[in-house]
Motif scaffolding. Structure first.
Motif, PDB file in Angstrom:
ATOM      1  N   HIS A 196      11.113 -14.511  18.387  1.00  0.00           N
ATOM      2  CA  HIS A 196      11.922 -15.139  17.287  1.00  0.00           C
ATOM      3  C   HIS A 196      11.420 -16.520  16.693  1.00  0.00           C
ATOM      4  O   HIS A 196      11.614 -16.542  15.508  1.00  0.00           O
ATOM      5  CB  HIS A 196      13.399 -15.483  18.077  1.00  0.00           C
ATOM      6  N   ALA A 199       8.645 -14.412  14.075  1.00  0.00           N
ATOM      7  CA  ALA A 199       9.501 -13.476  13.081  1.00  0.00           C
ATOM      8  C   ALA A 199      11.042 -13.277  12.979  1.00  0.00           C
ATOM      9  O   ALA A 199      11.665 -12.822  12.370  1.00  0.00           O
ATOM     10  CB  ALA A 199       9.150 -11.972  13.603  1.00  0.00           C
ATOM     11  N   LYS A 200      11.754 -14.542  13.665  1.00  0.00           N
ATOM     12  CA  LYS A 200      13.025 -14.735  13.869  1.00  0.00           C
ATOM     13  C   LYS A 200      13.727 -13.333  14.260  1.00  0.00           C
ATOM     14  O   LYS A 200      13.260 -12.429  15.079  1.00  0.00           O
ATOM     15  CB  LYS A 200      13.448 -15.140  12.433  1.00  0.00           C
ATOM     16  N   GLY A 217      13.659 -10.108  12.666  1.00  0.00           N
ATOM     17  CA  GLY A 217      13.284  -8.901  11.630  1.00  0.00           C
ATOM     18  C   GLY A 217      13.517  -7.943  12.186  1.00  0.00           C
ATOM     19  O   GLY A 217      14.520  -7.524  13.232  1.00  0.00           O
ATOM     20  N   GLU A 224      10.884 -12.634   7.313  1.00  0.00           N
ATOM     21  CA  GLU A 224      10.777 -12.117   8.684  1.00  0.00           C
ATOM     22  C   GLU A 224      10.172 -10.608   8.770  1.00  0.00           C
ATOM     23  O   GLU A 224       9.245 -10.452   9.640  1.00  0.00           O
ATOM     24  CB  GLU A 224      12.317 -11.623   8.954  1.00  0.00           C
ATOM     25  N   THR A 270       6.956  -9.653  10.921  1.00  0.00           N
ATOM     26  CA  THR A 270       7.228  -8.521  11.857  1.00  0.00           C
ATOM     27  C   THR A 270       6.071  -7.273  11.570  1.00  0.00           C
ATOM     28  O   THR A 270       5.156  -7.158  12.667  1.00  0.00           O
ATOM     29  CB  THR A 270       8.374  -8.111  11.810  1.00  0.00           C
TER      30      THR A 270
END
Length: 509
Positions: A107, A110-111, A113, A306, A310
């Motif tokens: 996270h 890429a939080k 995604g 994101e 990813t």
């Protein structure tokens, strides 16, 4: 007074332990076999070790408690199963689709995604991103793959008729070049030190995920307070700045040029390149598709970041490591190498040396080699699912709040389902063989609703690159796959860097 508080604390801990291990949750988990667990801490003291020791600990536990066992992570358990009947239930379940706790460590970069999101967000993202892996789109990416494969061949040949190469760095650079151009529309060779800085940042971030997996008590807010945590944050800063810069430049380009709609580009079966303001051709990439989707209100700016993060990270390291294992297996197995080379030469002689989807689709034996490599060395060696609702497996009910760990690497070598499992045998994937195989024993790209969205792209990329290499080089082993030891990582990573010898093929050979 101090003694009183100590007694109260100990009694409270004892009650908490009884509640966790002997309550409804603990009773369900207690029906499964597993290593002896301490009160409260569970098996965490055994797991608080280096990544190599962690890998070996898991491998031993999987063997001892085959096919299904459990490990306690403090007050929650991780169930480990390689039973195909359990996997059919788990991976086709449309409720328990959330990735396990390990994926939370993605996270920072890429939080949430496509890989790390869940629920409605995941379903929506999957729907709008699936067209980005349409056959027409993959066809366009294969032109990038072929061009980068040719550059790779030239760079190896430039080092002499015979050269020994460390495979991980050269294969990583190759697949990163492909994914940067396919995902972001930029060429690895044109951004100099930034590309190398980006690659090193991804490698360190993936290593940090393994580091945190053995230390689940480390939360994001703690990272700034110790040296390794600050290194992780610095790595994330590098990755985000790189992605933000590329997206900003590409968005500005879209403002200055007229782009077609997202769906029109997906549906277009023609080779498609756009031209910048100075008349230079600029090939459309996944980022362009996302920017088109943004104009149509399908995704916002944060969502674009994101998904670019990813797919760039996930798409380069997995394919790069698979290329390492595929080349090692070809070098070790001369008969299979010759059969694959003969097929590549037959197909590419007819195409004038060009590789497009037409040629890739004809590579039947090479595809079997790729699939067998993915069996022996699946670069995503395990998957983890978080159980959000109780799920009944074949022999056990797994309660909500548990993670289920699937050791794909070991499943693919289970002698119960694979004869002579350590042998490299592409004929396991002859037409009709899959129907004979016990279901859910081959899962290189997972299965079910959360299977890998990029699997067709990955297989096509590997086939194209292998054909390009075999047409130009004989491969001889220097390191051997039987000697490889592995370490806990996002991908199947060996503890040492393997090497092979490339011998240039002369035109009259």
């Amino acid at each position: 007074m101090l003694l009183y508080f100590l007694i109260v604390a100990l009694c409270s801990l004892a009650c908490f332990h009884v509640y966790v291990r002997h309550g409804k949750y603990g009773r369900a988990i207690g029906k499964m076999r597993g290593p002896p667990a301490l009160p409260i801490f569970g098996n965490m003291l055994s797991l608080n070790c280096g990544p190599v020791e962690f890998w070996n600990y898991l491998a031993d536990a999987i063997k001892i408690y085959y096919p299904c066992g459990r490990i306690w992570f403090f007050t929650c358990a991780v169930v480990i199963t390689q039973d195909p009947d359990d996997l059919r239930i788990l991976l086709t379940d449309k409720t328990n689709i959330t990735k396990g706790f390990v994926y939370e460590y993605f996270h920072l970069m890429a939080k949430t995604g496509l890989i790390t999101s869940t629920g409605e967000k995941w379903q929506y993202r999957r729907k709008i991103l699936t067209p980005a892996f349409h056959t027409h789109i993959i066809k366009k990416y294969m032109k990038i793959t072929f061009e980068q494969g040719e550059r790779f061949v030239k760079s190896i040949k430039a080092q002499g008729d015979e050269t020994v190469q460390s495979l991980i760095p050269v294969c990583s650079d190759l697949t990163l070049s492909i994914i940067l151009e396919a995902a972001m529309g930029i060429q690895f060779q044109t951004i100099g030190n930034k590309a190398e800085e980006y690659r090193k940042a991804i490698e360190h971030y993936f290593s940090s995920i393994a580091y945190r997996a053995t230390r689940p008590y480390i939360k994001d807010w703690m990272l700034r307070y110790f040296s390794e945590g600050r290194r992780i944050l610095a790595t994330v800063k590098v990755l985000r700045e790189f992605t933000d810069k590329i997206i900003d430049e590409r968005r500005e380009y879209h403002k200055q040029t007229k782009q077609e709609s997202f769906q029109k580009y997906v549906d277009d079966d023609m080779e498609h390149e756009c031209t910048d303001g100075e008349g230079r051709k600029k090939r459309l990439a996944m980022l362009d598709l996302l920017l088109m989707a943004e104009k149509e209100g399908l995704i916002d700016e944060e969502g674009i970041k994101e998904e670019v993060d990813t797919f760039t990270a996930a798409g380069y390291d997995t394919t790069g490591m698979e290329m390492v294992y595929l080349l090692m297996l070809m070098a070790e197995n001369k008969d299979q190498q010759e059969l694959a080379r003969a097929e590549a030469n037959r197909i590419l002689d007819a195409s004038g040396g060009k590789i497009s989807m037409k040629e890739i689709n004809q590579m039947e034996y090479i595809e079997r080699c790729v699939k067998e490599s993915l069996r022996l060395f699946p670069t995503a060696p395990h998957i983890v699912r978080a159980v959000t609702e109780d799920i009944q497996l074949k022999n056990y009910m797994v309660p909500a709040g548990t993670d289920i760990f699937v050791p794909i690497h070991i499943l693919h070598r289970d002698p119960k389902y694979w004869s002579d499992p350590l042998k490299f045998d592409p004929d396991r994937f002859l037409p009709g063989e899959a129907e004979k195989r016990y279901p859910f024993t081959y899962l290189p790209f997972s299965h079910g609703p959360r299977n890998c969205i990029g699997q067709k792209f990955a297989i096509a990329e590997l086939k194209s690159l292998l054909a390009c290499v075999l047409r130009n080089f004989y491969l001889e082993p220097v390191s051997y796959t039987k000697d490889l030891q592995f370490t806990l990582h996002v991908v199947l990573l060996p503890t040492v860097r393997p090497h092979i010898k490339f011998i240039s093929i002369k035109k009259n050979d």
